[in-house]
Design an enzyme around this catalytic site. Sequence first.
Site, short mmCIF file in Angstrom:
data_model
loop_
_atom_site.label_atom_id
_atom_site.label_comp_id
_atom_site.label_asym_id
_atom_site.label_seq_id
_atom_site.Cartn_x
_atom_site.Cartn_y
_atom_site.Cartn_z
N GLY A 24 0.83 -1.19 0.00
CA GLY A 24 0.00 0.00 0.00
C GLY A 24 0.88 1.26 0.00
O GLY A 24 1.50 1.58 -0.99
N SER A 55 6.43 -4.74 -1.87
CA SER A 55 6.15 -3.37 -2.28
C SER A 55 6.36 -2.44 -1.07
O SER A 55 7.45 -2.42 -0.50
CB SER A 55 4.74 -3.27 -2.86
OG SER A 55 4.56 -2.05 -3.52
N TRP A 56 5.34 -1.68 -0.64
CA TRP A 56 5.51 -0.85 0.55
C TRP A 56 5.96 -1.70 1.73
O TRP A 56 6.75 -1.25 2.57
CB TRP A 56 4.21 -0.11 0.88
CG TRP A 56 4.10 0.28 2.32
CD1 TRP A 56 3.25 -0.23 3.26
CD2 TRP A 56 4.91 1.26 3.02
NE1 TRP A 56 3.46 0.37 4.49
CE2 TRP A 56 4.47 1.29 4.37
CE3 TRP A 56 5.95 2.11 2.63
CZ2 TRP A 56 5.04 2.12 5.32
CZ3 TRP A 56 6.52 2.94 3.58
CH2 TRP A 56 6.06 2.95 4.90
N ASP A 61 9.11 -5.00 -13.72
CA ASP A 61 8.51 -4.18 -12.67
C ASP A 61 9.01 -2.75 -12.81
O ASP A 61 10.12 -2.43 -12.38
CB ASP A 61 8.86 -4.74 -11.29
CG ASP A 61 8.14 -4.02 -10.16
OD1 ASP A 61 7.47 -3.00 -10.44
OD2 ASP A 61 8.25 -4.48 -9.01
N HIS A 110 5.12 -6.32 -11.05
CA HIS A 110 4.97 -5.88 -9.67
C HIS A 110 3.96 -6.77 -8.96
O HIS A 110 2.85 -6.97 -9.43
CB HIS A 110 4.49 -4.42 -9.64
CG HIS A 110 4.65 -3.75 -8.32
ND1 HIS A 110 5.88 -3.27 -7.87
CD2 HIS A 110 3.78 -3.48 -7.33
CE1 HIS A 110 5.73 -2.72 -6.68
NE2 HIS A 110 4.46 -2.84 -6.32
#
Length: 320
Positions: A43, A115-116, A270, A298
Amino acid sequence: MDAKYPAVEPYAHGMLEVGDGNSLYWETCGNPDGKPAVVLHGGPGSGCTPGWRRFFDPQAYRVVLFDQRGCGRSTPDAADPATPLAANTTAHLLADLERLREHLGIDRWLVFGGSWGSTLGLAYAERHPERVTELVLFSVVTGGRAEVDWVTRQMGRVFPEEWRRFADGVPAELRDGCLADAYARQLESSDPAVRERAARDWCTWEDTHVATADGHRPDPRYDDPVFRFRFARLVTHYWRHACWLPEGGLLRDAHRLAGIPGVLVTGRLDISGPPDIAWQLSRAWPDAELVLVERGGHGWDADGTGAALLAATDRFAGRN
């Protein structure tokens, strides 16, 4: 997802008060006596979905999953425009991780994030290396203004028409500045129609810049107006502040990870988290192995990414 392990249900769950009026939803799955591992979702604002549980052998691991402040089942919900975000920062999330570890009586754990979640995992491990047994990270990003600018502006060179629509979603006088900040302002509007349009436009762009690998499917969660607003509000809140991280700080402090084994899985395709980020990190952190998935994009659904993550957790299952 290249899933190996079947879906499992939590054997325990609860709410943990972490201060500032916030309570985190947490759950534990697998073997109560197994190797501890904690999952850090993306996120910011995605929440921890059941699919994350399937990356771990349920006989070998005690898997801890939780929803970060303001999202998922944690309270208060950032989907409510009245929920303040001042006490929702990277520093708060790092402190929450330590509170959760102590609450569950865990001394050290494997940190797994995407990711985050990879950014948060790196920040946590650099701050508390003595609490981390291994790191397994994918779609690796490290935060900071340069990466935010890449995703929100420079990627318009790859998706020019889509980016133009994205930029046009904010007032003309804000288009030349930080677009994350401009969208955050729209999401703070007193007009529900302005907030809804901003959330929709932001999530449309999110689904565009991850659509580089074969077989990409739009994220169905963006069809939910509650999720859409929560996600857009939290992402823009963090990105407008460059995640409260010094520029290049996680790469500069990678020496603090010495002695911690790691696996960095990133897709060649990505462009949301370009492969050079993980490559530079692997050079600064000799204990990390870089796995470059040739057709990967991703996230974990891309060809080969899920298999690489499963291989990493299987390899570390027997380490103490």
